[in-house]
Design a protein around this motif. Sequence first.
Motif, PDB file in Angstrom:
ATOM      1  N   SER A   1      47.440  68.565  59.941  1.00 33.19           N
ATOM      2  CA  SER A   1      48.624  67.911  60.493  1.00 33.19           C
ATOM      3  C   SER A   1      48.806  68.182  61.982  1.00 33.19           C
ATOM      4  CB  SER A   1      49.878  68.352  59.730  1.00 33.19           C
ATOM      5  OG  SER A   1      50.149  69.733  59.923  1.00 33.19           O
ATOM      6  N   THR A   2      48.069  69.134  62.531  1.00 34.18           N
ATOM      7  CA  THR A   2      48.149  69.418  63.963  1.00 34.18           C
ATOM      8  C   THR A   2      47.399  68.386  64.801  1.00 34.18           C
ATOM      9  OG1 THR A   2      46.251  70.881  63.681  1.00 34.18           O
ATOM     10  CG2 THR A   2      48.440  71.896  63.661  1.00 34.18           C
ATOM     11  N   GLU A   3      46.620  67.527  64.153  1.00 37.19           N
ATOM     12  CA  GLU A   3      45.861  66.507  64.878  1.00 37.19           C
ATOM     13  C   GLU A   3      46.523  65.141  64.748  1.00 37.19           C
ATOM     14  OE1 GLU A   3      41.655  66.332  64.321  1.00 37.19           O
ATOM     15  OE2 GLU A   3      41.475  68.502  63.962  1.00 37.19           O
ATOM     16  N   GLN A   4      46.288  64.294  65.738  1.00 36.77           N
ATOM     17  CA  GLN A   4      46.781  62.918  65.682  1.00 36.77           C
ATOM     18  C   GLN A   4      45.906  62.149  64.695  1.00 36.77           C
ATOM     19  OE1 GLN A   4      46.468  62.101  69.921  1.00 36.77           O
ATOM     20  NE2 GLN A   4      48.687  62.120  70.111  1.00 36.77           N
ATOM     21  N   ARG A   5      46.436  61.929  63.509  1.00 32.90           N
ATOM     22  CA  ARG A   5      45.633  61.367  62.415  1.00 32.90           C
ATOM     23  C   ARG A   5      46.183  60.037  61.897  1.00 32.90           C
ATOM     24  NH1 ARG A   5      47.309  65.654  57.573  1.00 32.90           N
ATOM     25  NH2 ARG A   5      49.560  65.539  57.930  1.00 32.90           N
ATOM     26  N   LEU A   6      47.049  59.421  62.695  1.00 40.12           N
ATOM     27  CA  LEU A   6      47.586  58.095  62.397  1.00 40.12           C
ATOM     28  C   LEU A   6      47.208  57.147  63.525  1.00 40.12           C
ATOM     29  CD1 LEU A   6      49.508  55.924  61.143  1.00 40.12           C
ATOM     30  CD2 LEU A   6      51.372  57.073  62.364  1.00 40.12           C
ATOM     31  N   TRP A   7      46.602  56.023  63.159  1.00 44.36           N
ATOM     32  CA  TRP A   7      46.249  54.977  64.119  1.00 44.36           C
ATOM     33  C   TRP A   7      46.891  53.665  63.666  1.00 44.36           C
ATOM     34  CZ3 TRP A   7      43.071  58.680  62.223  1.00 44.36           C
ATOM     35  CH2 TRP A   7      42.374  59.495  63.133  1.00 44.36           C
ATOM     36  N   VAL A   8      47.442  52.903  64.599  1.00 44.47           N
ATOM     37  CA  VAL A   8      48.008  51.584  64.303  1.00 44.47           C
ATOM     38  C   VAL A   8      47.278  50.550  65.148  1.00 44.47           C
ATOM     39  CG1 VAL A   8      50.063  50.131  64.289  1.00 44.47           C
ATOM     40  CG2 VAL A   8      50.263  52.570  63.739  1.00 44.47           C
ATOM     41  N   PHE A   9      46.700  49.558  64.482  1.00 44.69           N
ATOM     42  CA  PHE A   9      45.887  48.545  65.133  1.00 44.69           C
ATOM     43  C   PHE A   9      46.597  47.196  65.137  1.00 44.69           C
ATOM     44  CE2 PHE A   9      43.031  51.639  63.197  1.00 44.69           C
ATOM     45  CZ  PHE A   9      42.147  51.930  64.227  1.00 44.69           C
ATOM     46  N   ASP A  10      46.568  46.525  66.271  1.00 39.83           N
ATOM     47  CA  ASP A  10      46.971  45.124  66.384  1.00 39.83           C
ATOM     48  C   ASP A  10      45.695  44.305  66.263  1.00 39.83           C
ATOM     49  OD1 ASP A  10      47.630  42.544  67.229  1.00 39.83           O
ATOM     50  OD2 ASP A  10      49.042  43.246  68.742  1.00 39.83           O
ATOM     51  N   LEU A  11      45.513  43.669  65.118  1.00 43.37           N
ATOM     52  CA  LEU A  11      44.271  42.951  64.848  1.00 43.37           C
ATOM     53  C   LEU A  11      44.239  41.577  65.494  1.00 43.37           C
ATOM     54  CD1 LEU A  11      43.924  43.894  61.081  1.00 43.37           C
ATOM     55  CD2 LEU A  11      42.952  45.062  63.075  1.00 43.37           C
TER      56      LEU A  11
ATOM     57  N   ARG B   1      45.603  40.933  68.697  1.00 39.15           N
ATOM     58  CA  ARG B   1      45.309  41.157  70.118  1.00 39.15           C
ATOM     59  C   ARG B   1      44.160  42.142  70.323  1.00 39.15           C
ATOM     60  NH1 ARG B   1      50.674  40.330  69.420  1.00 39.15           N
ATOM     61  NH2 ARG B   1      51.646  38.780  70.787  1.00 39.15           N
ATOM     62  N   ASP B   2      43.613  42.638  69.220  1.00 33.68           N
ATOM     63  CA  ASP B   2      42.450  43.521  69.271  1.00 33.68           C
ATOM     64  C   ASP B   2      42.726  44.752  70.144  1.00 33.68           C
ATOM     65  OD1 ASP B   2      39.932  43.730  68.081  1.00 33.68           O
ATOM     66  OD2 ASP B   2      38.909  43.244  69.940  1.00 33.68           O
ATOM     67  N   ARG B   3      43.753  45.502  69.770  1.00 33.32           N
ATOM     68  CA  ARG B   3      44.102  46.691  70.550  1.00 33.32           C
ATOM     69  C   ARG B   3      44.648  47.771  69.638  1.00 33.32           C
ATOM     70  NH1 ARG B   3      49.807  46.660  72.648  1.00 33.32           N
ATOM     71  NH2 ARG B   3      50.903  45.020  71.505  1.00 33.32           N
ATOM     72  N   LEU B   4      44.530  49.012  70.119  1.00 30.69           N
ATOM     73  CA  LEU B   4      45.120  50.162  69.445  1.00 30.69           C
ATOM     74  C   LEU B   4      46.526  50.340  69.985  1.00 30.69           C
ATOM     75  CD1 LEU B   4      44.768  52.640  67.551  1.00 30.69           C
ATOM     76  CD2 LEU B   4      44.010  53.909  69.575  1.00 30.69           C
ATOM     77  N   MET B   5      47.515  50.257  69.110  1.00 27.35           N
ATOM     78  CA  MET B   5      48.909  50.349  69.540  1.00 27.35           C
ATOM     79  C   MET B   5      49.415  51.784  69.569  1.00 27.35           C
ATOM     80  SD  MET B   5      50.597  47.124  67.521  1.00 27.35           S
ATOM     81  CE  MET B   5      52.090  47.193  68.531  1.00 27.35           C
ATOM     82  N   PHE B   6      49.047  52.578  68.566  1.00 26.22           N
ATOM     83  CA  PHE B   6      49.534  53.953  68.470  1.00 26.22           C
ATOM     84  C   PHE B   6      48.427  54.852  67.935  1.00 26.22           C
ATOM     85  CE2 PHE B   6      53.254  51.250  67.797  1.00 26.22           C
ATOM     86  CZ  PHE B   6      54.188  51.808  68.657  1.00 26.22           C
ATOM     87  N   ARG B   7      48.387  56.072  68.450  1.00 28.73           N
ATOM     88  CA  ARG B   7      47.641  57.164  67.854  1.00 28.73           C
ATOM     89  C   ARG B   7      48.606  58.332  67.824  1.00 28.73           C
ATOM     90  NH1 ARG B   7      42.949  60.866  70.557  1.00 28.73           N
ATOM     91  NH2 ARG B   7      42.572  62.216  68.743  1.00 28.73           N
ATOM     92  N   GLU B   8      48.954  58.808  66.622  1.00 32.57           N
ATOM     93  CA  GLU B   8      50.116  59.681  66.492  1.00 32.57           C
ATOM     94  C   GLU B   8      49.922  60.797  65.472  1.00 32.57           C
ATOM     95  OE1 GLU B   8      53.114  60.002  67.885  1.00 32.57           O
ATOM     96  OE2 GLU B   8      52.742  58.447  69.394  1.00 32.57           O
ATOM     97  N   LEU B   9      50.779  61.799  65.610  1.00 37.57           N
ATOM     98  CA  LEU B   9      50.958  62.806  64.569  1.00 37.57           C
ATOM     99  C   LEU B   9      51.671  62.176  63.380  1.00 37.57           C
ATOM    100  CD1 LEU B   9      52.340  65.674  66.847  1.00 37.57           C
ATOM    101  CD2 LEU B   9      50.055  65.615  65.819  1.00 37.57           C
ATOM    102  N   VAL B  10      51.375  62.664  62.193  1.00 35.49           N
ATOM    103  CA  VAL B  10      52.078  62.189  60.998  1.00 35.49           C
ATOM    104  C   VAL B  10      52.084  63.312  59.958  1.00 35.49           C
ATOM    105  CG1 VAL B  10      49.986  61.166  59.971  1.00 35.49           C
ATOM    106  CG2 VAL B  10      52.255  60.314  59.299  1.00 35.49           C
ATOM    107  N   SER B  11      53.187  63.452  59.269  1.00 37.23           N
ATOM    108  CA  SER B  11      53.348  64.536  58.296  1.00 37.23           C
ATOM    109  C   SER B  11      52.770  64.156  56.939  1.00 37.23           C
ATOM    110  CB  SER B  11      54.830  64.869  58.116  1.00 37.23           C
ATOM    111  OG  SER B  11      55.471  63.826  57.394  1.00 37.23           O
ATOM    112  N   HIS B  12      52.599  65.172  56.097  1.00 36.82           N
ATOM    113  CA  HIS B  12      52.344  64.945  54.677  1.00 36.82           C
ATOM    114  C   HIS B  12      53.419  65.671  53.869  1.00 36.82           C
ATOM    115  CE1 HIS B  12      49.615  68.443  55.699  1.00 36.82           C
ATOM    116  NE2 HIS B  12      50.375  68.987  54.762  1.00 36.82           N
ATOM    117  N   GLY B  13      53.382  65.501  52.565  1.00 35.47           N
ATOM    118  CA  GLY B  13      54.413  66.052  51.699  1.00 35.47           C
ATOM    119  C   GLY B  13      54.303  67.552  51.502  1.00 35.47           C
ATOM    120  N   GLN B  14      55.435  68.171  51.180  1.00 40.95           N
ATOM    121  CA  GLN B  14      55.476  69.610  50.925  1.00 40.95           C
ATOM    122  C   GLN B  14      54.527  70.017  49.810  1.00 40.95           C
ATOM    123  OE1 GLN B  14      59.557  70.168  49.904  1.00 40.95           O
ATOM    124  NE2 GLN B  14      60.325  70.059  52.013  1.00 40.95           N
ATOM    125  N   GLY B  15      54.426  69.166  48.792  1.00 40.97           N
ATOM    126  CA  GLY B  15      53.584  69.488  47.660  1.00 40.97           C
ATOM    127  C   GLY B  15      52.111  69.234  47.878  1.00 40.97           C
TER     128      GLY B  15
END
Length: 233
Positions: free
Chosen positions: A76-86, A88-102
Motif C-alpha cells: 500500500s506504500t506504492e502508487q498501485r492505482l492507474w486510471v486510463f482515458d481510452l 484520448r489515450d492518456r493516463l489520468m491518474f497514478r495514485e495510492l489506494v487502500s485495501h481492507g483491514q481484513g
Amino acid sequence: MAPLLAAALLLATPASARDFLSRAITPLAPPSPLANRLTHLAPTADPQVLRLAAQALSCADPGAERLAVIDFSLPSTEQRLWVFDLVRDRLMFRELVSHGQGSGDAMASEFSNVPESHQSSIGLFRTLNSYEGSNGYSLRLEGLEPGINDQAFQRAIVMHGADYVSEAFIERTGRLGRSHGCPAVREEIAVPLIDSLKESQYLFTYYPDPEWLADSAFLRCPRDDRQLASVTR
C-alpha cells in the motif's frame, strides 16, 4: 497449456520462480493492441497485470471510455492505482489506494466477497453512480464476477477519499490506513478521480489468486465474444 492459464501460473508464482516457469510453459499469445496501449501509458505498472486488465475489458465492453487498474500484489506504500482515458489515450491518474483491514497490513493477501469480512475483492467491476455519503463523495461499484466480487454493492464497497491515504500516514506508520474493503484514495483527488470513472466505466483489481486467474470468465472469453458484461446490465 492454454496461454491464459500460463499467465495465471506465472502471475501466481513468486518472482524468484517465474523465470523457470516462463521456460517451462507455453509462451503467452502476443499482447493485444489495448494491452500495448496500457503498457505504453503506464510503464511502471506490471505489463502482465495490464495484459489481464485489457483482456477483461475487451471481454466485457470493448467500447469503454475509462479503465482503472489496481494491483493489490504491490504494498500500500506504492502508487498501485492507474486510471486510463481510452478515448484520448492518456493516463489520468497514478495514485495510492487502500485495501481492507481484513486483507492484510502493508501487503494485502486475503480477499473476500463476504459481507462484514472487511476484506477487499478482486476481479472486474463496473462503476455506477456517485453520491455523498458517510465517507464523503463516493462511487458505487458493481462486481461482475459471481462468487468473487458480485456482493460488492450489497457490501457497500465503494471508492471514496480518506485521510488515512497519504504520504504523511505512510511516514508515520509504514503503510496506508485500511478501509472496510473499499478502495479509498487521497481526499485531495477523490472528486476528480471519481468523476472520471462514474457511470458505466470499469475497475479491474488484481491479485495472483490461482483459482480466480484460471476460472474468471472475463479472463477466458475469446476476444470476439464480448457480451459477458452487457448481459448483466
